[in-house]
Design an enzyme around this catalytic site. Structure first.
Site, PDB file in Angstrom:
ATOM      1  N   SER A  89       0.804  -1.224   0.000  1.00 40.52           N
ATOM      2  CA  SER A  89       0.000   0.000   0.000  1.00 40.52           C
ATOM      3  C   SER A  89       0.835   1.270   0.000  1.00 40.52           C
ATOM      4  CB  SER A  89      -0.937   0.010   1.196  1.00 40.52           C
ATOM      5  OG  SER A  89      -0.181   0.046   2.385  1.00 40.52           O
TER       6      SER A  89
ATOM      7  N   LYS B 213     -11.781  -1.926   2.187  1.00 40.83           N
ATOM      8  CA  LYS B 213     -11.306  -1.348   0.927  1.00 40.83           C
ATOM      9  C   LYS B 213     -12.330  -1.633  -0.169  1.00 40.83           C
ATOM     10  CE  LYS B 213      -7.346  -0.995   3.317  1.00 40.83           C
ATOM     11  NZ  LYS B 213      -7.279  -1.279   4.734  1.00 40.83           N
TER      12      LYS B 213
ATOM     13  N   HIS C 151      -5.085  -4.725  -0.193  1.00 36.85           N
ATOM     14  CA  HIS C 151      -5.120  -3.845  -1.368  1.00 36.85           C
ATOM     15  C   HIS C 151      -5.120  -4.615  -2.686  1.00 36.85           C
ATOM     16  CE1 HIS C 151      -4.526  -0.293   1.136  1.00 36.85           C
ATOM     17  NE2 HIS C 151      -3.805  -1.124   1.886  1.00 36.85           N
TER      18      HIS C 151
END
Ligand code: PMP
Length: 437
Positions: A230, A290, A258
């Site tokens: 990230s 996310k 991610h």
């Protein structure tokens, strides 16, 4: 601003950095509290704690450098490709709403229906106080997505890493993680009582050599890496890591926070991107905050693993179950991700565009591969703050990353690209950056 002023700011930043480092050392060495405050009451005042000194220095840094704080900004509504802050509309590159599901009317409608049915909280631990069907439905959907036996959901992504690593490993074991691994992995490893070592970023050969030297000294070994990093937007060569873990008889854990919805033609993450079978990895960890438009974390894996965590991981057993409305939102997002792979394609095209235009403008994007995360390295915290402020003044919200989150010379602006960004928004952002840099 004159060169003299710039120099003064750089020197002030350096002096504060030294103070910050001293406070960090003091925080790690409790006996040195006296060096911060020698008064008799020092030990019972929060202001005397090294941690508080760090906060004070961070604030002072902002004041000395005349930069507005870019932290804790208040968004007036859904933060997606655009957002409203203080009544003004901004282009937004500062959150992980990768496929635009947080704020999507269909996803929100499912969450609202779950509120009507279950209320807003599960109110107690699932093992003790019972389940809601949607909690298991989400876990089964994630297990199916990751092609594993089962899955278990926790109330926080960070807490998932801490409690899972802490529960499974202990003294006599070894945890080796990438040097850039997320704080939650490091915290879990520290809490576990196992020996903790790191290897240079993405360097499977260094890991191989390390394990060749030390593997025999430990009972269980966990290798913890991420699907997409990230801070830098790069990823590991998964097959190489699988080979290393097999060669040394270790468990492999991948944090897909991610990578889910971002990597692979259909968003299945690093395994799809690298063409590696799911069962080559022992623990698939992910976050619901996310791509999945909710809040929480999960571990997908084989049945014995999930059974252990469901019965004995403290962060599951002694914590409230995931809120049904959040589980429903994440389940809805996961279903939509699979039904609408064009969102993944759009995200990947946006990431490619951002990276190629940034490079063409001469910006330093480090090792980013152009998938959702693209840093623009400024070379100093002062510059990162100034660039972020200048972007904000131009209507673009982006997060600056300062020392100590990264090395001072690696200070940066970090752009999170979403499927909902429009190509012209990306071009405008790069043009603005190129002008400011
Ligand atoms: N792992 C990684 C790699 C992360 O970046 C984060 C948070 N950004 C987490 C775990 C923690 O997830 P959450 O924010 O959902 O608690």
């Amino acid at each position: 601003m004159g060169i003299g002023e710039n120099l003064r700011q750089q020197l002030a930043a350096k002096a504060l950095k030294r103070q910050f480092d001293r406070a960090t050392e003091a925080a790690a060495a409790p006996s040195s509290v006296e060096s911060v405050d020698t008064g008799a009451s020092a030990r019972s005042r929060f202001e005397a704690m090294p941690l508080y000194q760090q906060v004070r220095i961070m604030r002072e840094m902002g004041e000395k450098l005349h930069v507005d704080s870019p932290f804790f900004r208040v968004h007036d509504g859904v933060a997606g490709a655009t957002t409203r802050i203080g009544g003004r509309e901004y282009l937004n590159f500062a959150n992980y709403n990768y496929l635009g599901f947080a704020g999507d009317p269909g996803v929100s409608a499912r969450a609202k229906a779950a509120i009507d049915r279950y209320g807003t909280s599960a109110s107690a631990s699932r093992m003790v106080a019972g389940e809601r069907p949607v909690q298991r439905a989400l876990e089964w959907a994630l297990a199916s997505f990751y092609e594993t036996d089962d899955c278990v959901a926790f109330v926080s992504g960070h807490a998932t890493n801490v409690t899972v690593i802490g529960a499974l490993f202990g003294p006599g074991d070894l945890i080796v993680h990438d040097a850039l691994a997320h704080n939650s992995i490091v915290q879990g490893a520290q809490m576990s009582g196992a020996k903790r070592l790191s290897f240079p970023h993405n360097d499977w050969q260094a890991l191989d050599e390390l394990l060749t030297r030390v593997r025999r000294d430990y009972r269980h070994v966990l290798i913890a890496i991420e699907g997409l990093y990230s801070m830098d937007g790069d990823f590991p060569d998964l097959q190489r890591f699988v080979d290393v873990k097999t060669r040394h008889g270790a468990f492999l854990m991948i944090d897909e926070a991610h990578a889910l919805g971002v990597l692979g033609a259909s968003g299945k993450g690093i395994r799809e991107h690298c063409g590696v079978a799911s069962d080559q990895v022992d623990l698939w960890m992910g976050s619901m905050s996310k791509t999945l438009a909710g809040c929480g974390g999960f571990i997908a894996g084989c049945q014995p693993l999930v059974d252990m965590l469901r019965h004995l991981a403290p962060g599951f057993l002694y914590s409230v179950g995931i809120a049904p409305m959040l589980a429903e939102a994440s389940l809805a997002a996961l279903e939509r991700l699979q039904a609408e792979p064009e969102r993944v394609a759009r995200l990947q095209a946006n990431g490619r565009q951002f990276l190629s235009e940034a490079r063409a403008a001469g910006l330093n994007t480090g090792t980013s591969e152009g998938y959702a995360v693209v840093p623009v390295i400024t070379g100093s915290s002062v510059k990162a703050a100034k660039w972020a402020n200048a972007m904000f003044a131009d209507g673009i919200n982006v997060q600056p990353i300062f020392y100590p989150a990264v090395e001072e010379k690696a200070a940066r602006l970090r752009f999170f690209v979403c499927s909902t960004h429009q190509p012209e928004q990306i071009s405008r952002t790069i043009a603005t950056l190129a002008r400011i840099a």
